[in-house]
Design a protein around this motif. Structure first.
Motif, PDB file in Angstrom:
ATOM      1  N   ASP A   1     -39.489 -28.322 -29.150  1.00  0.00           N
ATOM      2  CA  ASP A   1     -38.472 -28.540 -30.180  1.00  0.00           C
ATOM      3  C   ASP A   1     -38.726 -27.661 -31.405  1.00  0.00           C
ATOM      4  N   THR A   2     -39.873 -27.010 -31.458  1.00  0.00           N
ATOM      5  CA  THR A   2     -40.168 -26.110 -32.576  1.00  0.00           C
ATOM      6  C   THR A   2     -39.132 -24.994 -32.611  1.00  0.00           C
ATOM      7  N   ALA A   3     -38.429 -24.897 -33.719  1.00  0.00           N
ATOM      8  CA  ALA A   3     -37.339 -23.928 -33.842  1.00  0.00           C
ATOM      9  C   ALA A   3     -36.734 -24.043 -35.225  1.00  0.00           C
ATOM     10  N   MET A   4     -35.779 -23.165 -35.487  1.00  0.00           N
ATOM     11  CA  MET A   4     -34.908 -23.333 -36.647  1.00  0.00           C
ATOM     12  C   MET A   4     -33.734 -24.193 -36.203  1.00  0.00           C
ATOM     13  N   TYR A   5     -33.292 -25.068 -37.081  1.00  0.00           N
ATOM     14  CA  TYR A   5     -32.134 -25.910 -36.776  1.00  0.00           C
ATOM     15  C   TYR A   5     -31.064 -25.673 -37.835  1.00  0.00           C
ATOM     16  N   PHE A   6     -29.875 -25.374 -37.358  1.00  0.00           N
ATOM     17  CA  PHE A   6     -28.765 -25.089 -38.254  1.00  0.00           C
ATOM     18  C   PHE A   6     -27.691 -26.162 -38.106  1.00  0.00           C
ATOM     19  N   CYS A   7     -27.255 -26.641 -39.242  1.00  0.00           N
ATOM     20  CA  CYS A   7     -26.117 -27.540 -39.291  1.00  0.00           C
ATOM     21  C   CYS A   7     -24.876 -26.677 -39.514  1.00  0.00           C
ATOM     22  N   ALA A   8     -23.781 -27.022 -38.872  1.00  0.00           N
ATOM     23  CA  ALA A   8     -22.573 -26.209 -39.012  1.00  0.00           C
ATOM     24  C   ALA A   8     -21.333 -27.074 -39.076  1.00  0.00           C
ATOM     25  N   PHE A   9     -20.386 -26.593 -39.842  1.00  0.00           N
ATOM     26  CA  PHE A   9     -19.105 -27.266 -40.028  1.00  0.00           C
ATOM     27  C   PHE A   9     -18.010 -26.351 -39.487  1.00  0.00           C
ATOM     28  N   ILE A  10     -17.130 -26.917 -38.711  1.00  0.00           N
ATOM     29  CA  ILE A  10     -16.009 -26.126 -38.196  1.00  0.00           C
ATOM     30  C   ILE A  10     -14.703 -26.812 -38.561  1.00  0.00           C
ATOM     31  N   SER A  11     -13.882 -26.062 -39.264  1.00  0.00           N
ATOM     32  CA  SER A  11     -12.589 -26.594 -39.673  1.00  0.00           C
ATOM     33  C   SER A  11     -11.640 -26.668 -38.487  1.00  0.00           C
ATOM     34  N   ASN A  12     -10.949 -27.755 -38.377  1.00  0.00           N
ATOM     35  CA  ASN A  12      -9.957 -27.898 -37.309  1.00  0.00           C
ATOM     36  C   ASN A  12      -8.709 -27.094 -37.628  1.00  0.00           C
ATOM     37  N   ARG A  13      -8.578 -26.764 -38.914  1.00  0.00           N
ATOM     38  CA  ARG A  13      -7.366 -26.074 -39.351  1.00  0.00           C
ATOM     39  C   ARG A  13      -7.415 -24.589 -39.001  1.00  0.00           C
ATOM     40  N   ASP A  14      -8.526 -23.936 -39.307  1.00  0.00           N
ATOM     41  CA  ASP A  14      -8.585 -22.497 -39.066  1.00  0.00           C
ATOM     42  C   ASP A  14      -9.768 -22.082 -38.201  1.00  0.00           C
ATOM     43  N   ASP A  15     -10.475 -23.067 -37.654  1.00  0.00           N
ATOM     44  CA  ASP A  15     -11.586 -22.785 -36.735  1.00  0.00           C
ATOM     45  C   ASP A  15     -12.715 -22.014 -37.399  1.00  0.00           C
ATOM     46  N   LYS A  16     -12.738 -22.052 -38.723  1.00  0.00           N
ATOM     47  CA  LYS A  16     -13.782 -21.306 -39.421  1.00  0.00           C
ATOM     48  C   LYS A  16     -15.085 -22.091 -39.371  1.00  0.00           C
ATOM     49  N   ILE A  17     -16.169 -21.399 -39.116  1.00  0.00           N
ATOM     50  CA  ILE A  17     -17.465 -22.061 -38.998  1.00  0.00           C
ATOM     51  C   ILE A  17     -18.316 -21.716 -40.214  1.00  0.00           C
ATOM     52  N   ILE A  18     -18.901 -22.732 -40.822  1.00  0.00           N
ATOM     53  CA  ILE A  18     -19.778 -22.567 -41.973  1.00  0.00           C
ATOM     54  C   ILE A  18     -21.153 -23.106 -41.593  1.00  0.00           C
ATOM     55  N   PHE A  19     -22.166 -22.283 -41.792  1.00  0.00           N
ATOM     56  CA  PHE A  19     -23.526 -22.687 -41.453  1.00  0.00           C
ATOM     57  C   PHE A  19     -24.317 -23.080 -42.686  1.00  0.00           C
ATOM     58  N   GLY A  20     -25.250 -24.010 -42.498  1.00  0.00           N
ATOM     59  CA  GLY A  20     -26.292 -24.219 -43.487  1.00  0.00           C
ATOM     60  C   GLY A  20     -27.326 -23.121 -43.319  1.00  0.00           C
ATOM     61  N   LYS A  21     -28.315 -23.102 -44.193  1.00  0.00           N
ATOM     62  CA  LYS A  21     -29.301 -22.031 -44.142  1.00  0.00           C
ATOM     63  C   LYS A  21     -30.424 -22.301 -43.161  1.00  0.00           C
ATOM     64  N   GLY A  22     -30.461 -23.498 -42.629  1.00  0.00           N
ATOM     65  CA  GLY A  22     -31.443 -23.792 -41.598  1.00  0.00           C
ATOM     66  C   GLY A  22     -32.628 -24.595 -42.099  1.00  0.00           C
ATOM     67  N   THR A  23     -33.220 -25.324 -41.174  1.00  0.00           N
ATOM     68  CA  THR A  23     -34.470 -26.055 -41.417  1.00  0.00           C
ATOM     69  C   THR A  23     -35.467 -25.620 -40.367  1.00  0.00           C
ATOM     70  N   ARG A  24     -36.617 -25.195 -40.824  1.00  0.00           N
ATOM     71  CA  ARG A  24     -37.662 -24.748 -39.908  1.00  0.00           C
ATOM     72  C   ARG A  24     -38.471 -25.963 -39.475  1.00  0.00           C
ATOM     73  N   LEU A  25     -38.434 -26.285 -38.208  1.00  0.00           N
ATOM     74  CA  LEU A  25     -39.127 -27.471 -37.703  1.00  0.00           C
ATOM     75  C   LEU A  25     -40.318 -27.066 -36.845  1.00  0.00           C
ATOM     76  N   HIS A  26     -41.479 -27.584 -37.211  1.00  0.00           N
ATOM     77  CA  HIS A  26     -42.701 -27.336 -36.436  1.00  0.00           C
ATOM     78  C   HIS A  26     -43.143 -28.637 -35.797  1.00  0.00           C
ATOM     79  N   ILE A  27     -43.327 -28.636 -34.502  1.00  0.00           N
ATOM     80  CA  ILE A  27     -43.879 -29.803 -33.818  1.00  0.00           C
ATOM     81  C   ILE A  27     -45.349 -29.490 -33.528  1.00  0.00           C
ATOM     82  N   LEU A  28     -46.213 -30.313 -34.070  1.00  0.00           N
ATOM     83  CA  LEU A  28     -47.650 -30.041 -33.988  1.00  0.00           C
ATOM     84  C   LEU A  28     -48.276 -30.798 -32.811  1.00  0.00           C
ATOM     85  N   PRO A  29     -49.195 -30.161 -32.095  1.00  0.00           N
ATOM     86  CA  PRO A  29     -49.831 -30.840 -30.947  1.00  0.00           C
ATOM     87  C   PRO A  29     -50.807 -31.906 -31.404  1.00  0.00           C
TER      88      PRO A  29
END
Lengths: 114, 114
Positions: A86-114
């Motif tokens: 699961d270690t990765a960058m995770y992006f939240c995104a919003f997509i408008s139903n009106r114009d299909d435009k996608i807006i991203f957040g800047k991301g969260t860096r997630l580290h899963i430690l052993p």
């Protein structure tokens, strides 16, 4: 204009723990989609989970679930029983139903430690 | 201040034509990317440049050729457009690509091939 905010630039949790990534957004629209994408080092964007705004029930996909609070414009991602993969960058995104435009957040860096 | 900009936002053209999409970032980032979004909202990475050098070149038709005149620009040129090229293309940039860094996405260019 729509905006997406991820307030946690980086997070680390131990393997098998549960972690929640936060996302808030701003829009004046009533119909839209929200997504969480996972981006491993390969830079591919992998769709993790999606939520239609008109659905009250929170989306769930195996170990991934969301807490969708439409009035608060909040869309957090919960990863249960976290795994090293699961270690990765995770992006939240919003997509408008009106114009299909996608807006991203800047991301969260997630580290899963052993 | 626009961090990552793309032009044009909409592009409608006929099969067989050649077209270009321009991308510029004013963040001083070293790395830029092109993604293609399909109808299911999946983003597939196409190319990545780091300091004007091609780093990632996924399996895309030879008709697609990226060009980076300087590290602030990464343009996408498409020859002999086909119907299947219709999609939204996203440009993005990040400070580096050696680790998991936040990415800034452009607004997207919706290409329609008729």
């Amino acid at each position: 204009a729509q905006t997406v905010t991820q307030s946690q630039p980086e997070m680390s949790v131990q393997e098998a723990e549960t972690v929640t990534l936060s996302c808030t957004y701003d829009t004046s629209e009533n119909n839209y989609y929200l997504f969480w994408y996972k981006q491993p080092p390969s830079r591919q964007m992998i769709l993790v989970i999606r939520q239609e705004a008109y659905k009250q029930q929170n989306a769930t996909e195996n170990r991934f679930s969301v807490n969708f609070q439409k009035a608060a414009k909040s869309f957090s991602l919960k990863i249960s029983d976290s795994q090293l993969g699961d270690t990765a960058m995770y992006f939240c995104a919003f997509i408008s139903n009106r114009d299909d435009k996608i807006i991203f957040g800047k991301g969260t860096r997630l580290h899963i430690l052993p | 201040d626009t961090a990552v900009s793309q032009t044009p936002k909409y592009l409608v053209t006929q099969m067989g034509n050649d077209k270009s999409i321009k991308c510029e970032q004013n963040l001083g980032h070293d790395t830029m990317y092109w993604y293609k979004q399909d109808s299911k909202k999946f983003l597939k990475i196409m190319f990545s440049y780091n300091n004007k050098e091609l780093i990632i070149n996924e399996t895309v038709p030879n008709r697609f050729s990226p060009k980076s005149p300087d590290k602030a620009h990464l343009n996408l040129h498409i020859n002999s457009l086909e119907l299947g090229d219709s999609a939204v293309y996203f440009c993005a940039s990040s400070r580096t690509m050696t680790d998991l860094y936040e990415q800034y996405f452009g607004p997207g260019t919706r290409l329609t091939v008729t």
